[in-house]
Each structure stands twice: as structure tokens, then as C-alpha cells.
Design a protein around this motif. Sequence first.
Motif, PDB file in Angstrom:
ATOM      1  N   ARG A   7       0.811  -1.228   0.000  1.00 38.72           N
ATOM      2  CA  ARG A   7       0.000   0.000   0.000  1.00 38.72           C
ATOM      3  C   ARG A   7       0.840   1.271   0.000  1.00 38.72           C
ATOM      4  O   ARG A   7       0.300   2.355  -0.216  1.00 38.72           O
ATOM      5  N   ASP A   8       2.178   1.173   0.272  1.00 37.98           N
ATOM      6  CA  ASP A   8       3.047   2.333   0.059  1.00 37.98           C
ATOM      7  C   ASP A   8       3.175   2.576  -1.449  1.00 37.98           C
ATOM      8  O   ASP A   8       2.962   1.656  -2.260  1.00 37.98           O
ATOM      9  N   PHE A   9       3.544   3.789  -1.832  1.00 37.87           N
ATOM     10  CA  PHE A   9       3.829   4.114  -3.228  1.00 37.87           C
ATOM     11  C   PHE A   9       5.282   4.582  -3.349  1.00 37.87           C
ATOM     12  O   PHE A   9       5.856   5.113  -2.390  1.00 37.87           O
ATOM     13  N   LEU A  33       3.698  -0.927 -11.400  1.00 35.61           N
ATOM     14  CA  LEU A  33       3.572   0.411 -11.979  1.00 35.61           C
ATOM     15  C   LEU A  33       2.106   0.828 -12.037  1.00 35.61           C
ATOM     16  O   LEU A  33       1.244   0.066 -12.485  1.00 35.61           O
ATOM     17  N   ARG A  34       1.817   2.072 -11.576  1.00 36.74           N
ATOM     18  CA  ARG A  34       0.438   2.562 -11.588  1.00 36.74           C
ATOM     19  C   ARG A  34       0.250   3.815 -12.441  1.00 36.74           C
ATOM     20  O   ARG A  34      -0.760   3.942 -13.136  1.00 36.74           O
ATOM     21  N   VAL A  84       9.375   7.871  -1.240  1.00 39.71           N
ATOM     22  CA  VAL A  84       8.412   6.863  -0.814  1.00 39.71           C
ATOM     23  C   VAL A  84       7.216   7.578  -0.202  1.00 39.71           C
ATOM     24  O   VAL A  84       7.373   8.467   0.648  1.00 39.71           O
ATOM     25  N   LEU A  85       6.014   7.225  -0.664  1.00 34.44           N
ATOM     26  CA  LEU A  85       4.780   7.783  -0.119  1.00 34.44           C
ATOM     27  C   LEU A  85       4.129   6.721   0.764  1.00 34.44           C
ATOM     28  O   LEU A  85       3.856   5.622   0.300  1.00 34.44           O
ATOM     29  N   LEU A 124      -5.518   8.695  -3.956  1.00 36.21           N
ATOM     30  CA  LEU A 124      -5.438   9.833  -3.046  1.00 36.21           C
ATOM     31  C   LEU A 124      -4.055   9.980  -2.426  1.00 36.21           C
ATOM     32  O   LEU A 124      -3.676  11.083  -2.013  1.00 36.21           O
ATOM     33  N   LEU A 125      -3.293   8.895  -2.355  1.00 34.09           N
ATOM     34  CA  LEU A 125      -1.979   8.966  -1.709  1.00 34.09           C
ATOM     35  C   LEU A 125      -1.020   9.903  -2.458  1.00 34.09           C
ATOM     36  O   LEU A 125      -0.420  10.788  -1.842  1.00 34.09           O
ATOM     37  N   PRO A 126      -0.868   9.776  -3.783  1.00 33.70           N
ATOM     38  CA  PRO A 126      -0.007  10.732  -4.496  1.00 33.70           C
ATOM     39  C   PRO A 126      -0.729  12.019  -4.895  1.00 33.70           C
ATOM     40  O   PRO A 126      -0.108  12.950  -5.412  1.00 33.70           O
TER      41      PRO A 126
END
Length: 313
Positions: A7-9, A33-34, A84-85, A124-126
Amino acid sequence: MIKTRIRDFLITEDDWIFAVSDYFHPHGIRSTLRYVPDENGERELNGIRYKKYDFDVSFDFMRENRPEWVEDVHVVPEDSIKKVLRPNDVIEELYDSDKRVAVVVDTLEEAGISREMMGVTGSLLPGLQNEGSDIDFVVYGAQWFIARDAIAKAKSESGPIEDIDETMWKKIYNKRIPEISFKEFIAHEKRKGNRGMVEGTYFDLLFVRDWEQINESIQRGEDIGKMKIEAKVVNADLAFDSPSVYIVEHEEIDHVLSYTHTYAGQALAGEVIEASGTVEQVGNLKRLVVGTSREPKGEWIRSLTLLEKEGLI
């Protein structure tokens, strides 16, 4: 060494954005990759337009542009990572800027869960969400089960958190394309209690291991064929993890793994399941793996105990 969890990016030097897909990283960070910068992309972050890549398309892109990073997932070298997000790092910002997130946070805080154990992942994270984006809410470790019960309680009251309606359930079912009927899917999903609606937006309560739970990697096994089993689940502590883990009583199979989100939390300890998938030999053990492809055919997990109770078998 960079510490990451699922779940981290990750953001690379090329501004490619990856979702971490494992807890263990023997060489490089195992991820998928997203998002990739694209002047025709439909999303924007810090003045850069991005295109979102689905699973299969992301592999096509990586094979063309970074074939040396392609294994069963995408393995990103640590020296290529710019940032790292982490889901729990953005909870305060989103609490202040997104009323829907604030509603979930307030509900969980009332149940005694601290914000340090919460997070938000997905688009929403990035900061790449759009109007149709869901909320992928994270809770770490054993606190997840308290959170799930708090959400279930909130859905039973007349507040901003509501249960999912039939239309949304059908949308989720058609997106997943599971190998079980819609009635069976609904029976399992409603019991899980980890999905809901907040101010018209669908949200998912996702489990991520707390740091002390990350102690043993899942070794890759040798594919030795297909099998369908019936077995009693003796431990389901990591049933909502990714992959989901079900320790079973069976003459051949030690445990069932599911890489398909549909079958996370599918059964409780003490229940009898029917599971169909690929058998892998790992040392002296055999396991059954469900979800060997993005949309696995002939692979499923059903709680026979639940389905019998619901009158579906």
C-alpha cells in the motif's frame, strides 16, 4: 535500505509511480507500476499530467521500457527511487482537506484507534484522484479488526457512513468477475464488513501488517498442478492481508494463499472452505494458490459453512 510495506507508493527518478506489492524485497522494491507522466494523461500532479496504467498494460510498458525490472512483479532498484509515499503520512492532510476521509477518521478515533495506525492509499496517496476515485483506507495490524467493527456499527446508525446498495454491489461484482455466483459473492462480502459508502463515495478498509507482523516472507514454489479441496480453516489471522493466508487442516495442503482481493477475508477460523487453484510445492510443504492471474478462471474460495448457513447450498 528503504523500509516499505504493501500500500506504500514509490516515485522514481523518471516520475513513474509504483504501488508496493510485497513486504519483503530481496533485491529492489517489489511493486507494480500505476502512473506514468503523459501529456495526454487524464490526471495531474504538480503540473505534470499522468496516465493510469492497468495491470496488464503496466507490464507491457515495463517490458518495453525497463525489461530488467520485470519479474512476477516490477522490481524497482532502490537507487532509482526518489521518494516513498506512505499511507499514514498523508492522513492529517487529507483529514483537513477531504470531509469524507475526516468522517472515517472520526469514526475510528471514537473506537480508540489512533491516527498513527490509519492511512489512505490508492490515487489519493499521491494526489492523483479524480471525481470517480474510491477511498482506499488503510488500518495497520490488529487495529484493523476494531476498525472493521466500528465501520459496521456506523453503518447501522443514521449517519454519513452507509451500507453499499445493490447497484454498487453489482458494479463491484462485474469489475471483479469472480468464479462464484452473485448471491454467493454478496453473502461473503456483506459478512466481511470492510466496505461502505461515505457521502456517496465507495470506500474499502484495507489491512496492512504492523511492523512486528512482518517476520516471514512467502517463498516462491514449484507449480505441480491444479486441485480443488475441502478443508477446515484453523487460522485466518492474515485472511485480509495481501496475499490472504488461510492455514488449513488437509492431508496434503498446509495453507491456502489468495492473491485475488475478492477472496480476502473469505472465511473465518473454524469454517470449512472449498478452494480451487494451483498447487505449489515449497520445501516439504504444499500450498494451494488462488489468483495466479489477474482474472483467474477456475480458481475460487468459498466458505461452505457460511453458504450452508445462508441457505445457498
